[in-house]
Motif scaffolding. Structure first.
Motif, PDB file in Angstrom:
ATOM      1  N   THR A 258       0.861  -1.182   0.000  1.00 46.61           N
ATOM      2  CA  THR A 258       0.000   0.000   0.000  1.00 46.61           C
ATOM      3  C   THR A 258       0.898   1.234   0.000  1.00 46.61           C
ATOM      4  OG1 THR A 258      -0.243  -0.208   2.398  1.00 46.61           O
ATOM      5  CG2 THR A 258      -2.045  -1.044   1.047  1.00 46.61           C
ATOM      6  N   VAL A 259       0.504   2.224  -0.807  1.00 46.89           N
ATOM      7  CA  VAL A 259       1.345   3.414  -0.967  1.00 46.89           C
ATOM      8  C   VAL A 259       0.678   4.684  -0.452  1.00 46.89           C
ATOM      9  CG1 VAL A 259       2.735   2.453  -2.846  1.00 46.89           C
ATOM     10  CG2 VAL A 259       0.625   3.688  -3.387  1.00 46.89           C
ATOM     11  N   CYS A 260      -0.443   4.514   0.262  1.00 46.33           N
ATOM     12  CA  CYS A 260      -1.061   5.651   0.937  1.00 46.33           C
ATOM     13  C   CYS A 260      -1.798   5.150   2.166  1.00 46.33           C
ATOM     14  CB  CYS A 260      -2.003   6.424   0.009  1.00 46.33           C
ATOM     15  SG  CYS A 260      -3.520   5.590  -0.429  1.00 46.33           S
ATOM     16  N   ASP A 261      -1.881   5.998   3.175  1.00 45.25           N
ATOM     17  CA  ASP A 261      -2.519   5.604   4.436  1.00 45.25           C
ATOM     18  C   ASP A 261      -3.980   5.230   4.245  1.00 45.25           C
ATOM     19  OD1 ASP A 261      -0.195   5.914   5.922  1.00 45.25           O
ATOM     20  OD2 ASP A 261      -0.704   7.949   6.597  1.00 45.25           O
ATOM     21  N   HIS A 262      -4.692   5.954   3.390  1.00 44.74           N
ATOM     22  CA  HIS A 262      -6.113   5.670   3.191  1.00 44.74           C
ATOM     23  C   HIS A 262      -6.329   4.251   2.679  1.00 44.74           C
ATOM     24  CE1 HIS A 262     -10.043   5.835   1.060  1.00 44.74           C
ATOM     25  NE2 HIS A 262     -10.389   6.421   2.190  1.00 44.74           N
ATOM     26  N   ALA A 263      -5.550   3.832   1.690  1.00 39.10           N
ATOM     27  CA  ALA A 263      -5.674   2.468   1.172  1.00 39.10           C
ATOM     28  C   ALA A 263      -5.265   1.451   2.232  1.00 39.10           C
ATOM     29  CB  ALA A 263      -4.830   2.294  -0.088  1.00 39.10           C
ATOM     30  N   ASN A 264      -4.231   1.763   2.990  1.00 41.11           N
ATOM     31  CA  ASN A 264      -3.782   0.844   4.034  1.00 41.11           C
ATOM     32  C   ASN A 264      -4.860   0.635   5.096  1.00 41.11           C
ATOM     33  OD1 ASN A 264      -1.724  -0.772   5.313  1.00 41.11           O
ATOM     34  ND2 ASN A 264      -1.478   0.881   6.790  1.00 41.11           N
ATOM     35  N   GLU A 265      -5.535   1.707   5.456  1.00 37.85           N
ATOM     36  CA  GLU A 265      -6.552   1.638   6.508  1.00 37.85           C
ATOM     37  C   GLU A 265      -7.883   1.079   6.002  1.00 37.85           C
ATOM     38  OE1 GLU A 265      -6.547   5.734   7.667  1.00 37.85           O
ATOM     39  OE2 GLU A 265      -4.547   5.573   8.558  1.00 37.85           O
ATOM     40  N   ASN A 266      -8.139   1.178   4.692  1.00 38.85           N
ATOM     41  CA  ASN A 266      -9.433   0.781   4.144  1.00 38.85           C
ATOM     42  C   ASN A 266      -9.347  -0.361   3.139  1.00 38.85           C
ATOM     43  OD1 ASN A 266     -11.357   2.941   5.234  1.00 38.85           O
ATOM     44  ND2 ASN A 266      -9.609   4.106   4.493  1.00 38.85           N
ATOM     45  N   CYS A 267      -8.211  -1.010   3.092  1.00 40.94           N
ATOM     46  CA  CYS A 267      -7.997  -2.091   2.139  1.00 40.94           C
ATOM     47  C   CYS A 267      -8.944  -3.250   2.439  1.00 40.94           C
ATOM     48  CB  CYS A 267      -6.551  -2.573   2.213  1.00 40.94           C
ATOM     49  SG  CYS A 267      -6.192  -3.910   1.073  1.00 40.94           S
ATOM     50  N   PRO A 268      -9.642  -3.711   1.416  1.00 42.39           N
ATOM     51  CA  PRO A 268     -10.488  -4.887   1.626  1.00 42.39           C
ATOM     52  C   PRO A 268      -9.618  -6.130   1.808  1.00 42.39           C
ATOM     53  CG  PRO A 268     -10.424  -4.307  -0.684  1.00 42.39           C
ATOM     54  CD  PRO A 268      -9.669  -3.233   0.054  1.00 42.39           C
ATOM     55  N   TYR A 269     -10.220  -7.172   2.259  1.00 43.26           N
ATOM     56  CA  TYR A 269      -9.514  -8.437   2.395  1.00 43.26           C
ATOM     57  C   TYR A 269      -9.087  -8.925   1.012  1.00 43.26           C
ATOM     58  CZ  TYR A 269      -8.666 -13.374   3.118  1.00 43.26           C
ATOM     59  OH  TYR A 269      -8.096 -14.616   3.126  1.00 43.26           O
ATOM     60  N   ILE A 270      -7.821  -9.268   0.888  1.00 46.18           N
ATOM     61  CA  ILE A 270      -7.295  -9.818  -0.362  1.00 46.18           C
ATOM     62  C   ILE A 270      -6.825 -11.231  -0.052  1.00 46.18           C
ATOM     63  CG2 ILE A 270      -5.568  -9.578  -2.185  1.00 46.18           C
ATOM     64  CD1 ILE A 270      -5.544  -6.537  -1.490  1.00 46.18           C
ATOM     65  N   PRO A 271      -7.481 -12.235  -0.631  1.00 48.11           N
ATOM     66  CA  PRO A 271      -7.219 -13.628  -0.248  1.00 48.11           C
ATOM     67  C   PRO A 271      -5.951 -14.225  -0.860  1.00 48.11           C
ATOM     68  CG  PRO A 271      -8.904 -13.566  -1.921  1.00 48.11           C
ATOM     69  CD  PRO A 271      -8.547 -12.136  -1.615  1.00 48.11           C
ATOM     70  N   SER A 272      -4.800 -13.689  -0.527  1.00 52.68           N
ATOM     71  CA  SER A 272      -3.530 -14.281  -0.948  1.00 52.68           C
ATOM     72  C   SER A 272      -2.954 -15.041   0.222  1.00 52.68           C
ATOM     73  CB  SER A 272      -2.564 -13.194  -1.423  1.00 52.68           C
ATOM     74  OG  SER A 272      -2.979 -12.662  -2.656  1.00 52.68           O
ATOM     75  N   LYS A 273      -2.586 -16.296  -0.022  1.00 52.21           N
ATOM     76  CA  LYS A 273      -2.168 -17.202   1.057  1.00 52.21           C
ATOM     77  C   LYS A 273      -1.012 -16.684   1.901  1.00 52.21           C
ATOM     78  CE  LYS A 273      -3.315 -20.982  -1.920  1.00 52.21           C
ATOM     79  NZ  LYS A 273      -2.654 -21.835  -2.863  1.00 52.21           N
ATOM     80  N   ASN A 274       0.050 -16.326   1.249  1.00 48.99           N
ATOM     81  CA  ASN A 274       1.273 -15.976   1.986  1.00 48.99           C
ATOM     82  C   ASN A 274       1.803 -14.593   1.650  1.00 48.99           C
ATOM     83  OD1 ASN A 274       1.540 -18.550   3.312  1.00 48.99           O
ATOM     84  ND2 ASN A 274       2.058 -19.378   1.296  1.00 48.99           N
ATOM     85  N   ALA A 275       0.932 -13.706   1.244  1.00 49.90           N
ATOM     86  CA  ALA A 275       1.398 -12.384   0.826  1.00 49.90           C
ATOM     87  C   ALA A 275       2.055 -11.632   1.976  1.00 49.90           C
ATOM     88  CB  ALA A 275       0.241 -11.567   0.279  1.00 49.90           C
ATOM     89  N   VAL A 276       3.199 -11.053   1.682  1.00 47.87           N
ATOM     90  CA  VAL A 276       3.852 -10.145   2.607  1.00 47.87           C
ATOM     91  C   VAL A 276       3.239  -8.781   2.346  1.00 47.87           C
ATOM     92  CG1 VAL A 276       6.031  -9.057   3.248  1.00 47.87           C
ATOM     93  CG2 VAL A 276       5.979 -11.483   2.593  1.00 47.87           C
ATOM     94  N   ARG A 277       2.723  -8.168   3.390  1.00 46.10           N
ATOM     95  CA  ARG A 277       2.081  -6.856   3.244  1.00 46.10           C
ATOM     96  C   ARG A 277       3.032  -5.785   3.756  1.00 46.10           C
ATOM     97  NH1 ARG A 277      -3.717  -7.607   2.404  1.00 46.10           N
ATOM     98  NH2 ARG A 277      -4.046  -9.846   2.344  1.00 46.10           N
ATOM     99  N   LEU A 278       3.264  -4.812   2.893  1.00 51.33           N
ATOM    100  CA  LEU A 278       4.143  -3.698   3.219  1.00 51.33           C
ATOM    101  C   LEU A 278       3.367  -2.402   3.029  1.00 51.33           C
ATOM    102  CD1 LEU A 278       7.259  -4.900   1.184  1.00 51.33           C
ATOM    103  CD2 LEU A 278       6.906  -5.129   3.644  1.00 51.33           C
TER     104      LEU A 278
END
Length: 138
Positions: free
Chosen positions: A78-98
């Motif tokens: 995520t490259v902005c706070d709004h997307a980080n705070e409001n991101c829907p669930y993304i069903p990736s098994k082992n995704a590293v979230r940054l």
């Protein structure tokens, strides 16, 4: 090959610039996607400032994150706070979230020079971050 998603609010500016740099820096080691929790269309200032750095993003499209629900991502950035705070669930098994909140040049009001400098500042921050990301992760 790694699947990388760059996520922003409107997928018009910061995520598009990141997408362009990741495509360039990864040199085929990753498939890059960018999306928004909304779609705002491609920002002309982002296209212009990237062109100054010899990266053409004019053919990119503004995509909604739901379009990629069936892709298993290795990284979701995520490259902005709004997307980080409001991101829907993304069903990736082992995704590293940054997350890194980049300055938003599209919000700057002023002279042409002030607006250009705002896009330049954002672009340079994004380029540095994603060059380091590729060097460390890919």
């Amino acid at each position: 090959m790694k699947n990388i998603l760059v996520l922003c609010t409107g997928n018009s500016c910061r995520s598009q610039m990141a997408h362009g740099y990741l495509n360039t820096f990864s040199q085929g080691k990753a498939k890059i996607y960018s999306a928004g929790i909304e779609t705002h269309g491609l920002n002309p200032g982002a296209v212009s400032i990237m062109k100054e750095d010899h990266i053409d993003i004019s053919n990119h499209t503004s995509n909604h994150v739901d379009e990629y629900e069936n892709i298993d991502f290795d990284y979701i950035i995520t490259v902005c706070d709004h997307a980080n705070e409001n991101c829907p669930y993304i069903p990736s098994k082992n995704a590293v979230r940054l997350h890194h909140n980049f300055f938003d040049p599209s919000k700057v009001v002023g002279s042409d020079s002030e607006i250009h400098n705002a896009f330049l500042k954002a672009r340079n921050e994004i380029r540095s971050y994603f060059q380091a990301f590729v060097n460390e992760k890919l």
